[in-house]
Design an enzyme around this catalytic site. Sequence first.
Site, PDB file in Angstrom:
ATOM      1  N   TRP A  67       0.830  -1.215   0.000  1.00 35.32           N
ATOM      2  CA  TRP A  67       0.000   0.000   0.000  1.00 35.32           C
ATOM      3  C   TRP A  67       0.858   1.256   0.000  1.00 35.32           C
ATOM      4  CZ3 TRP A  67      -1.396   3.034   4.739  1.00 35.32           C
ATOM      5  CH2 TRP A  67      -0.498   2.797   5.794  1.00 35.32           C
TER       6      TRP A  67
ATOM      7  N   GLU B  75       0.396  -2.167  12.302  1.00 33.73           N
ATOM      8  CA  GLU B  75       0.655  -3.611  12.310  1.00 33.73           C
ATOM      9  C   GLU B  75       0.826  -4.168  13.718  1.00 33.73           C
ATOM     10  OE1 GLU B  75       3.760  -4.401   9.479  1.00 33.73           O
ATOM     11  OE2 GLU B  75       2.482  -3.841   7.793  1.00 33.73           O
TER      12      GLU B  75
END
Lengths: 792, 792
Positions: free
Chosen positions: A362, A489
């Site tokens: 991304w 994350e």
Amino acid sequence: MSRDQHALVVEPWCLRETRLDLDNLARMESLFAVSNGHIGLRGNLDEGEPSGVPGTYLNGVHERRPLPYAEAGYGFPEDGQTIVNVADGKLLRVLVDDEPLDVRYGELHQHERTLDFKTGVLSREVEWSSPAYKRVRIRTWRMVSLTQRAIAAFCMEIEPVDDEARVVVQSGLVANEDVPVTTDDPRVAAALQAPLEHEMSGTHGAFASMVHHTRVSGQRIASAMDHESKSPNKVSMESKANEEWARTTISTRLKAGETLRVVKYVAYGWSHQRSAPALRDQVAAALTAARDTGWEGLLAEQQEYLADFWDRADVVVTGDPEMQQAVRFALFHVLQSAARAERRSVPAKGLTGPGYDGHCFWDSETFVLPVLSHTVPDAAADVLRWRHSTLDVARERAQQLGLAGAAFPWRTIDGAECSGYWPAGTAAFHINADIAHAVVHYIHSTGDLAFEREVGLELLVETARLWRSLGSHDRHGRFRIDGVTGPDEYSAIADNNVFTNLMAAKNMRAAAEASARHHRQATDLGVDAEEAASWRDAAGAMLIPYDEELGVHQQSEGFTDLAIWDFEGTEPEHRPLFLHYPYFDIYRKQVLKQADLVLAIQMCGDAFSAEQKRRDFEYYEALTMRDSSLSSCTQAVVAAEVGHLGLAYDYASEAAFMDLRDIARNTGDGLHMASLAGAWIALVQGFGGLRDDGDMRFAPALPEGLDGLSFGLLREQVRLQVEVTPTSASYTTSGGGLTIYHYGEQVDLVDGETAQRGIDKSPKLDRPRQPVGCEPQQRDEMASGMASLVDD
Amino acid sequence: MSRDQHALVVEPWCLRETRLDLDNLARMESLFAVSNGHIGLRGNLDEGEPSGVPGTYLNGVHERRPLPYAEAGYGFPEDGQTIVNVADGKLLRVLVDDEPLDVRYGELHQHERTLDFKTGVLSREVEWSSPAYKRVRIRTWRMVSLTQRAIAAFCMEIEPVDDEARVVVQSGLVANEDVPVTTDDPRVAAALQAPLEHEMSGTHGAFASMVHHTRVSGQRIASAMDHESKSPNKVSMESKANEEWARTTISTRLKAGETLRVVKYVAYGWSHQRSAPALRDQVAAALTAARDTGWEGLLAEQQEYLADFWDRADVVVTGDPEMQQAVRFALFHVLQSAARAERRSVPAKGLTGPGYDGHCFWDSETFVLPVLSHTVPDAAADVLRWRHSTLDVARERAQQLGLAGAAFPWRTIDGAECSGYWPAGTAAFHINADIAHAVVHYIHSTGDLAFEREVGLELLVETARLWRSLGSHDRHGRFRIDGVTGPDEYSAIADNNVFTNLMAAKNMRAAAEASARHHRQATDLGVDAEEAASWRDAAGAMLIPYDEELGVHQQSEGFTDLAIWDFEGTEPEHRPLFLHYPYFDIYRKQVLKQADLVLAIQMCGDAFSAEQKRRDFEYYEALTMRDSSLSSCTQAVVAAEVGHLGLAYDYASEAAFMDLRDIARNTGDGLHMASLAGAWIALVQGFGGLRDDGDMRFAPALPEGLDGLSFGLLREQVRLQVEVTPTSASYTTSGGGLTIYHYGEQVDLVDGETAQRGIDKSPKLDRPRQPVGCEPQQRDEMASGMASLVDD
């Protein structure tokens, strides 16, 4: 002139190394990489050895390999993809009276390398004595052409200093070089060892060519080289080739002060479909064109291309020479990563190293494309065209996952999902909204309605369909997107991640709007009024979790109820967390690897009040460890927006120096393209205050220590030049008029005229708290750290 | 006598097969396995071939192998463990005039196998003509001794029917048999191919022995065999051995009607530490003892052992002969899995097959131990002693995970975590509370305070410490356990799973109470008053999520807000879900693989009102797909409790027939010990209404179709016999008095006397809804389905 601990000199328009540090070869190879987005050459020494990581990459050339699982599951990708090091055309080995040039032997009197941002050429100057005391001066120049995308070109000059010498240059094209092994899976190692299978080779005079293919992915790669030489004395040139290498040997005898000059042209071509003879002929043709242009011609084209780029895109930083260098270094590499990618991806490391297996994430749409859309819009369009070309694969993946529309991969080279850990891969569906966001931003920046009609619409529609099927209305009528992973994350598989939900809502609204603008094309895609309505409805009903008690948004539903990570009890040597703590523990606590809710504030600012932005920023600031290189620029932008200008400067500095200072300690694997783009974002969106979500809005403000900031932007083919001083901002367009907003005030700019507006510094706020040990280095400390190294 | 589609006859005290189905060999090998928990022999044919999965297992004997990850993470286990097939001592190959007995050739006139629950012997009768038309009658008997744990024994009788024949029996001990390969990882396959490395072999007359070891796990295994033979004619016996096999050849000539009888004794011994000679001598000694006992002696011991077992533990079902057989089959196999395990685990498949790699899970403590504690309490204690022996490994694991106390593995053979997918492994921390629960239940059942002091206390304390460090108080003072996985494997990494939180609270309370009872020992373990208080406090503040709007508990926090799985849209061929849908999608929706909240109702009933139990049961019933074999018995128990007796009967039937009918279609890999135990649980806890969480409470009620149920239980060495009829229950003790509760009424039982109480059938409720296609087969339909196959 100051110099950092790695012998890098601070200069405004180049990166210069003044001594060779054998312990940091890999890092320097990444920093000195040259690329045009199509071909990438790491900054390996011309003579090949010593090296950190040899690397010659062609965008999209990869090998497939099995992805192993201790316990497999439905929908886990079976195959991974890894970028491969193709035939190395950089090699120019030198023999001086039969002694090979190798800086580890003999004596290196002088070494300097310069990557020039204006010429687009990496040059090197070496003075070396062989073990037999023959002293030579060698100068080399290396470029990957921004104008002739299949071409890399090299020039080498060799001059004996004191004494006559026989000089031999062995110019090589070497397949299947040994590269460092980074896996302990024998199947993977086998797949990647000597990945190139030979098909044909040929030589003719100073010309040689080879064709190889990869075993499993079946990509065919042709490479060829040709040479010119110039010497005051007789020169012999001959070429040989076998299955793994081609070599042209150029030999002459030189007196002291005489110079042998060798020019080498290298061409690459690759294809899934074209035959070996067709590819062989294709690279020969490219070489012919390059020879016709000639070395000086290629230099001139390169300089012209770059002059045009800097003219519209340069960022000038006044009062901070290190930052000035860093942002130009960053822009130069971002340009290199994408300029001629032309319907291929921009990998996370560009074509500067094998990190992340050469995958695209991304990062590309979220960090690199906002820069490209305003500076090299055609390159931005090409990246999105690449995504568009992978739609069939993404649709198949969505179907496999039981979803409608298209599910783009978390990591990939060719469009197929390669993520081997689904909680941080497949579940990170926001990639789809990130792509949609980049589409919308590109169209806003360029007004390119043809692109919207032909490419953008389908991307918007298929991603909107994905969101509509991924989420659902609950019994209170709220649209929920459960069990997904947002940007951070250190959280995974959470319900109603604010970033994801806001971006999904934007995605669905944009699809509905674009479908209305392009009714016929939307109808062809099967969009009807009911479907568009269902997107608008879901977007309107989107659940955005907010903790009323604390007065902050929840990164995801329930997040603020979780235990807060024991930052005090975390030893510095236990960072980054993910290498020292199990995921389960990281996921279930309030701790962030990287900006997530704060990225939502940056990208979906309309959804937050100014007060919410400040409170949210400060809340999440205390939880963010910045163990990801994708965090600093976002923190810089939002810190600046909410009034923490000093902190914003610190974060901007961290983003800008991520690779130059090797802050993440893995620059050797390749540069962090997103962080490099982040340097621009931190300055332009942070201190320039640019937001471009339809209207082009600025809210500029400089931190203490910066005397001025100026940058150029393209907006619908109009060039906008913005100059910011501590007290004012001026806006100048050329090529047309433009309406912008300065702190909410509409300013109608007239072509060629400058509008100036004042800046009221916002009140000074208390600096927010970061987790212990995670405070960014203060800009002035980092700068003085550098200054102290002057004359080291 | 009825017969199911696989030629299994319904009889009360045995499992009988009346024809050999070559397509279902593996399934029958599991059903006909004989074991004592120490040694397990699959029901492979005596002659070895044809076979489904050859299997001879020794509890704990395994090989290590690498666990591969596409993307590794901190704390992911690096090594897996796999049960290995050791030297096969079952082999008794027969040659008739040099034609090998192989049912695939010649003609099989008759085949019958019987596993007798009273004698503990698997017998077989075969009448077969060789391709050369020599007809023989062969009878074999096979047992693994319940009294001499190192011993398996075999008897074979061969009789020519029509004609004289030369008969040769080749009795084997064969290492490294080919077994079906179930992995595509070459490293794993390599580790498990020919896992036994030879150390020594020897023969002497009819005796042979071998010693091998496993390559990586370094376990040494000795096996030996000895033989007796009897024939009217001269018999020759000689033995040979090499590295992979030992063979004793017994040869004679028989007239029609004459019989050769061969008795074979096999002994196994294994150790991590003992030398090869020591192990070799150990098995020779065991063989000597077995020979001294003799075949008839072993038979007698076996029968006596089982008579005692059935005397105290038999379950008599009146009115449902299939269920009668099934529950005795189940009890027999549960006994076989654990009787002589003696400080080893009870794997999920016992020692009946290689399924789940031979690993032990929470199944053992949660399903098998409640049965053992009331029927073979010493075996229950031994399983817990095994857990206790792995405490150091569990403490290390906890430390690795950043937690206090001990973290027991989700799956293991030797105590080390082998789970290769952490969301359904490491995160399923409830295993620790399950162990603690089994400790408490064992102590309640037996009053074994010495065990509590020596073994139980430390298990309770170390697991309580785990919970205290895993959870934390939030700002409202609630104790939260976030990001864990409960029993239901269709949900993962959720916050405040009710089952986990209630079980953790019980665990912490039990640790505090046991520490008070054993103050000195607790002090030695470092427990002080503050620590015990912190357990009680956390238990008291435990967060139990409840949906006030729906009036039901949330399986985990927020669960009832999630989208409900599209059951209508799920094709039958897309079950089980986990093979056809990605985890991310399954996890984020309201869909259950197996009872979870309902298991909490069963195991922590005090935490629910009667009304809540019924509402919760019905709510989750509509969401439970029963894709796990661990679900039915729990659903049976709670269905019965809340008044859905017919439904309870259906679920009890499903649990009971899981393997007999191969409902999960993987019985071939081994029997489902938890489901077998579940047959007992469904009857005793379901229709007997037994709850034993301190006080022994009964709330018996029979479903329509069952005329009576009687079962025996041990409670603190007192035998309690319970007889349930549709209208009454009677309770009789022997060996002492006992206080029990019948529907809440205290009943003080006097030794030798019977107390009878009435049963008021609860009002008939509407049958709750299951997901489409997930309705259990109704007991009467299943039974009539069987009846229709009579005379098939």
